[in-house]
Design an enzyme around this catalytic site. Structure first.
Site, PDB file in Angstrom:
ATOM      1  N   SER A 241      35.159  95.800  31.352  1.00  0.00           N
ATOM      2  CA  SER A 241      35.588  95.859  29.945  1.00  0.00           C
ATOM      3  C   SER A 241      36.772  96.811  29.769  1.00  0.00           C
ATOM      4  CB  SER A 241      34.423  96.251  29.032  1.00  0.00           C
ATOM      5  OG  SER A 241      33.787  97.423  29.487  1.00  0.00           O
ATOM      6  N   HIS A 318      24.864  99.226  41.105  1.00  0.00           N
ATOM      7  CA  HIS A 318      26.121  99.605  40.447  1.00  0.00           C
ATOM      8  C   HIS A 318      27.262  99.531  41.448  1.00  0.00           C
ATOM      9  CE1 HIS A 318      29.044 101.724  37.953  1.00  0.00           C
ATOM     10  NE2 HIS A 318      28.275 101.361  36.960  1.00  0.00           N
TER      11      HIS A 318
END
Ligand code: HAX
Length: 440
Positions: A241, A318
């Site tokens: 993002s 992650h």
């Protein structure tokens, strides 16, 4: 609120000098080599972006302008000593690099409140979509529709010079952030409360007003959303993002377009959509096991089954972190403080014991520990925000704080259009082996 803008520019101008000096005097300095492995794993670890707002350490987690989450929870201004820090303060810190005073934060809150009017056509765009359009579809379309308000776009057309870009971007960013809670709450009430909308309360802070307009007015929900908005705001520059917002902004697309692009990236299941996927996955599990109180053995079996089906365990793993995400821990602490014996929260806590050893045993997974998305849904659900397809919108409202603060800095530096090089697969094969590849 000109004094915040002036204070920002006063600090930022020092950075411009340093940026220009670095570019002028050290442009040829080699700082890293790129391996084939890095190209093939999404450019991980390749230094290629300038992001001042936050830095992610694989072991320690995120630091916002040098401050860890526990430090921020202690130092940032709040409405009362028991509460959580106000996101306005976090934004000030991201932008200016200093912990703000209570007065700065209240002034910023007031400033956003005066900028928060959403033009009617934005609601019309949302209302034109079928109710089954995903909340993130509605959210990103509404943000794009708000580009009619872009001051930067108008100023650019009128021929302003490069060094003034940041000034208009700053106001676009402030206006956009100010409007997001209203837009998000509108989508929420439209989809899940029969379009029974709630007017903003101008006396409330940014996150408190969001809770109010969603119809979840208790003090505890407001506290939760303040914490939520602080911890989801920024995760250095390379996440999808942030990177998408920065990339689109590098073409001088206005902040509304740039942020809409970032939100479309956040909507992916490997990124922000994971926060709804976690709850969806848990409910599928409970359905299949026909219980609302699964044992740890049942959880372990279901995790293994999910993996055997070739699926990921949402909320775990992650790209950078190599330990439990401190954003997960902050939410767990919130739950420990306020919530007793909630079934979903208990399941999330039990998964934290069960999942990491199973993922660790597979061997290939770099990080078996939970990320921010493993916890957030259970908290929201506990407080009656049960409509989990909406959760990524909440993430998006928060993410605006970080990526848009960075977008202002991008234009202060005058960063150029971003344009990395691409090559055919055979070029890499030749580089690696000295022989040509055989694929088309
Ligand atoms: N479950 C199962 N497999 C996983 C996994 C998980 N939670 N996490 C990683 N893996 C797999 C990868 O799919 C990859 O498999 P292949 O080699 O077969 O392609 C392998 O383990 C190595 O991956 P990695 O190097 O450890 O991780 P990546 O950097 O490639 O991916 C992801 C990081 C976050 C995308 C990944 O851990 C994942 O898919 N997690 C589940 C989805 C999720 O929670 N996303 C949210 C992340 C945080 C965030 O951005 N929030 O918005």
């Amino acid at each position: 609120m000109e004094y915040i803008k002036n204070r920002f520019y006063e600090k930022a101008s020092k950075c411009i000098n340093e940026y220009n000096k670095l570019k002028r005097d050290h442009g040829d300095k080699v700082i890293a080599n790129v391996t084939i492995g890095q190209v093939m794993t999404g450019m991980k670890g390749v230094p290629s972006l300038i992001t001042d707002t936050s830095k992610l350490d694989p072991q320690e987690g995120i630091r916002f302008r040098g401050y860890s989450i526990p430090e921020l929870r202690e130092k940032l201004p709040r409405l009362n000593p028991e509460g959580e820090p106000l996101p306005e303060g976090l934004f000030y810190l991201l932008l200016i690099g200093e912990i703000p005073s209570q007065e700065d934060v209240m002034n910023l809150s007031k400033d956003w409140s005066t900028r928060s009017h959403v033009p009617q056509h934005v609601y019309d765009v949302i209302d034109a979509m079928p109710k089954n359009a995903k909340p993130m579809t509605q959210f990103s379309a509404a943000i794009t529709a708000m580009a009619t308000e872009s001051l930067f776009q108008k100023a650019y057309r009128s021929g302003i010079g490069k060094k003034h870009y940041w000034d208009f971007i700053y106001d676009d960013v402030m206006n956009l952030i100010a409007k997001l809670p209203r837009v998000a709450a509108y989508i929420y009430r439209r989809n899940f409360h029969n379009g029974d909308h709630i007017e903003p309360n101008r006396k409330l802070d940014w996150a408190g007003n969001l809770a109010h307009m969603m119809g979840h007015d208790s003090e505890e929900v407001k506290r939760l959303l303040r914490l939520y908005m602080v911890i989801h705001s920024d995760h250095e520059g390379g996440n999808v993002s942030a990177h998408a917002t920065h990339l689109v902004g590098s073409a001088l697309s206005n902040p509304y377009y740039s942020f809409a692009a970032g939100m479309l990236g956040l909507a992916g299941p490997l990124h922000g959509y994971a926060n709804q996927d976690v709850i969806h996955w848990i409910f599928d599990m409970l359905d299949e096991l026909d219980t609302d109180n699964p044992s740890k053995e049942q959880l372990a079996d279901y995790v293994k089954k999910t993996l055997e089906e070739g699926r990921v365990i949402p909320g775990y793993g992650h790209a950078v972190l190599r330990k439990t995400d401190p954003r997960f821990t902050a939410q767990q602490e919130f739950a420990d403080k306020y919530i007793k014996n909630d079934k979903l929260v208990n399941i999330v806590n039990n998964l934290y014991e069960v999942v990491p050893p199973i993922l660790g045993d597979i061997g290939k997974i770099q990080n078996p520990w939970p990320n921010v998305d493993a916890y957030s849904g259970a908290l929201l659900y506990h407080y009656g925000i049960k409509e989990y397809t909406f959760y990524t919108v909440l993430f998006g409202v928060s993410r605006a704080l970080g990526v848009l603060a960075s977008l202002i800095m991008d234009r202060v530096y005058g960063l150029p259009i971003e344009r990395p090089s691409s090559f055919e697969l055979k070029w890499y094969i030749e580089k690696a082996t000295g022989q040509s590849g055989s694929c088309i």
